[in-house]
Scaffold this motif. Structure first.
Motif, PDB file in Angstrom:
ATOM      1  N   UNK A  20      15.868   5.749  -2.467  1.00 53.46           N
ATOM      2  CA  UNK A  20      16.216   4.883  -3.692  1.00 53.46           C
ATOM      3  C   UNK A  20      15.623   5.649  -5.096  1.00 53.46           C
ATOM      4  N   UNK A  21      14.649   6.593  -4.966  1.00 49.92           N
ATOM      5  CA  UNK A  21      14.339   7.098  -6.219  1.00 49.92           C
ATOM      6  C   UNK A  21      13.185   6.370  -6.715  1.00 49.92           C
ATOM      7  N   UNK A  22      12.285   5.838  -5.818  1.00 45.87           N
ATOM      8  CA  UNK A  22      11.231   5.177  -6.187  1.00 45.87           C
ATOM      9  C   UNK A  22       9.755   6.174  -5.774  1.00 45.87           C
ATOM     10  N   UNK A  23       8.640   5.699  -6.166  1.00 45.76           N
ATOM     11  CA  UNK A  23       7.420   6.421  -5.720  1.00 45.76           C
ATOM     12  C   UNK A  23       7.525   6.588  -4.142  1.00 45.76           C
ATOM     13  N   UNK A  24       7.494   7.542  -3.280  1.00 44.60           N
ATOM     14  CA  UNK A  24       7.257   7.423  -2.116  1.00 44.60           C
ATOM     15  C   UNK A  24       6.221   6.611  -1.449  1.00 44.60           C
ATOM     16  N   UNK A  25       4.846   6.751  -2.197  1.00 40.33           N
ATOM     17  CA  UNK A  25       3.975   6.172  -1.544  1.00 40.33           C
ATOM     18  C   UNK A  25       3.840   4.684  -1.991  1.00 40.33           C
ATOM     19  N   UNK A  26       4.394   4.188  -3.117  1.00 41.90           N
ATOM     20  CA  UNK A  26       4.400   2.941  -3.458  1.00 41.90           C
ATOM     21  C   UNK A  26       3.137   2.428  -4.099  1.00 41.90           C
ATOM     22  N   UNK A  27       2.292   3.260  -4.112  1.00 43.04           N
ATOM     23  CA  UNK A  27       0.930   2.825  -4.600  1.00 43.04           C
ATOM     24  C   UNK A  27       0.225   1.678  -3.978  1.00 43.04           C
ATOM     25  N   UNK A  28      -0.665   1.060  -4.535  1.00 44.99           N
ATOM     26  CA  UNK A  28      -1.505  -0.166  -3.917  1.00 44.99           C
ATOM     27  C   UNK A  28      -2.362   0.425  -3.086  1.00 44.99           C
ATOM     28  N   UNK A  29      -3.044  -0.732  -2.395  1.00 45.48           N
ATOM     29  CA  UNK A  29      -4.174  -0.505  -1.333  1.00 45.48           C
ATOM     30  C   UNK A  29      -3.651  -0.070  -0.061  1.00 45.48           C
ATOM     31  N   UNK A  30      -4.223   0.880   0.385  1.00 42.79           N
ATOM     32  CA  UNK A  30      -3.996   1.554   1.825  1.00 42.79           C
ATOM     33  C   UNK A  30      -3.889   0.482   2.897  1.00 42.79           C
ATOM     34  N   UNK A  31      -4.889  -0.266   2.962  1.00 39.16           N
ATOM     35  CA  UNK A  31      -5.019  -1.188   3.980  1.00 39.16           C
ATOM     36  C   UNK A  31      -3.769  -2.478   4.003  1.00 39.16           C
ATOM     37  N   UNK A  32      -3.536  -2.521   2.920  1.00 41.11           N
ATOM     38  CA  UNK A  32      -2.376  -3.510   2.580  1.00 41.11           C
ATOM     39  C   UNK A  32      -1.079  -2.971   3.056  1.00 41.11           C
ATOM     40  N   UNK A  33      -0.929  -1.811   2.625  1.00 40.04           N
ATOM     41  CA  UNK A  33       0.128  -1.105   2.851  1.00 40.04           C
ATOM     42  C   UNK A  33       0.467  -1.109   4.584  1.00 40.04           C
ATOM     43  N   UNK A  34      -0.679  -0.739   5.184  1.00 40.77           N
ATOM     44  CA  UNK A  34      -0.472  -0.707   6.915  1.00 40.77           C
ATOM     45  C   UNK A  34      -0.321  -1.978   7.183  1.00 40.77           C
ATOM     46  N   UNK A  35      -1.063  -3.203   6.777  1.00 42.29           N
ATOM     47  CA  UNK A  35      -0.937  -4.188   7.216  1.00 42.29           C
ATOM     48  C   UNK A  35       0.780  -4.764   7.129  1.00 42.29           C
TER      49      UNK A  35
END
Length: 320
Positions: free
Chosen positions: A142-157
């Motif tokens: 899509x052309x976005x940041x692959x990691x998406x930033x933000x909190x790691x725990x929130x991403x995992x949830x």
């Protein structure tokens, strides 16, 4: 000899330029073909094949433990219902063209159905790695940041929620298809229409329509929740439908391709593993191409640009 090689090279270059001219002409005449070409260019620019290889790798590692995990959890949630767990087996088989008869999904599921809580958590980690690889790949396309930033725990949830949602949609699709087919057959028997010519084809089309409906929902979840797009779901819906129809066509093609792979004597005893890897890679490539097709739609590009511009203006306003 050098003259011959030069002549061959010139001829090949001329034919290549001619082919490019034909493609350019087709793109100018057809907006649909131009869109496909733009999607392919996006897919190649973002190294779609490599991204699909990563998704395939994590998907293969998580396939068997996730089947066992889902089988065990589903048993606990519905009071160890054989019918509900059979829906899980049917759901897995429904997305494995040419592999369902060779891959003993129920035996795989029962192998760890008694695993403890710690074991189940460990199995879940494998599935989260697959969702993470898929999310990063979709964002890259899509052309976005692959990691998406933000909190790691929130991403995992968030990834865990997506994983559970996809599993529920898959199981629900099989359940709805089974109930619909059973109810339809029952009604036909009641009215004495079960032997009417053409009804078999009608029932198959009904099952296909239900499959496309739920596949659309799955692609809609992937494209809206994992890609990082700012476009509303209504604009992404056409891309999800493109993916759903293409997936059904891919299953028909893959039945022959995977069957040929599994009959190849080179693979011998690990033919099922080879077939599973081939299928997962095909699905991964197609899912990423669907993302590229959707991301290059003009309405999506405008929506993402407008959202990004609004975010920039808001940040500038706050800084002032």
């Amino acid at each position: 000899m050098p003259e011959v090689m030069t002549l061959i090279g010139n001829r090949a270059s001329a034919e290549w330029q001619r082919a490019l001219g034909v493609i350019r002409g087709a793109r100018e005449r057809s907006r649909w073909f131009d869109h496909l070409a733009r999607a392919y260019e996006r897919y190649q620019e973002r190294r779609g094949d490599r991204l699909a290889a990563a998704v395939t790798y994590f998907g293969f590692l998580s396939f068997f433990p996730l089947v066992a995990l889902a089988y065990a959890l589903l048993g606990y949630l519905v009071g160890v219902s054989d019918e509900a767990r059979s829906y899980l087996v049917d759901a897995v088989n429904s997305v494995l063209p040419g592999l369902a008869d060779r891959l003993a999904v129920e035996q795989i599921a029962q192998a760890k159905a008694t695993a403890g809580v710690i074991g189940l958590v460990g199995l879940l980690v494998a599935g989260l790695a697959w969702v993470e690889a898929l999310r990063e790949s979709l964002r890259e396309i899509w052309g976005n940041d692959p990691t998406g930033g933000g909190n790691l725990l929130v991403r995992k949830l968030w990834d865990a929620g997506v994983l559970v949602l996809l599993g529920l949609i898959l199981i629900l699709s099989v359940a709805v298809s089974t109930v619909t087919a059973s109810a339809t057959h029952g009604m036909l028997d009641i009215f004495g229409l079960d032997r009417t010519p053409g009804l078999g084809t009608l029932l198959r089309l009904l099952a296909l329509g239900i499959g496309i409906l739920f596949n659309t929902l799955i692609f809609l979840v992937l494209l809206t929740r994992l890609s990082g797009t700012r476009a509303p779901w209504r604009r992404v819906l056409r891309g999800a439908l493109f993916g759903a129809i293409g997936f059904e066509v891919l299953k028909l093609i893959a039945t022959f391709l995977i069957g040929h792979t599994m009959r190849n004597p080179v693979y011998a005893s690990f033919a099922v593993v080879a077939g599973l890897l081939v299928w997962m890679n095909l699905v991964s490539r197609f899912a990423l191409f669907t993302a590229a097709w959707t991301a290059t739609r003009r309405v999506i590009l405008r929506a993402d640009e407008e959202a990004a511009q609004a975010a920039t203006e808001a940040a500038t306003g706050e800084a002032r």
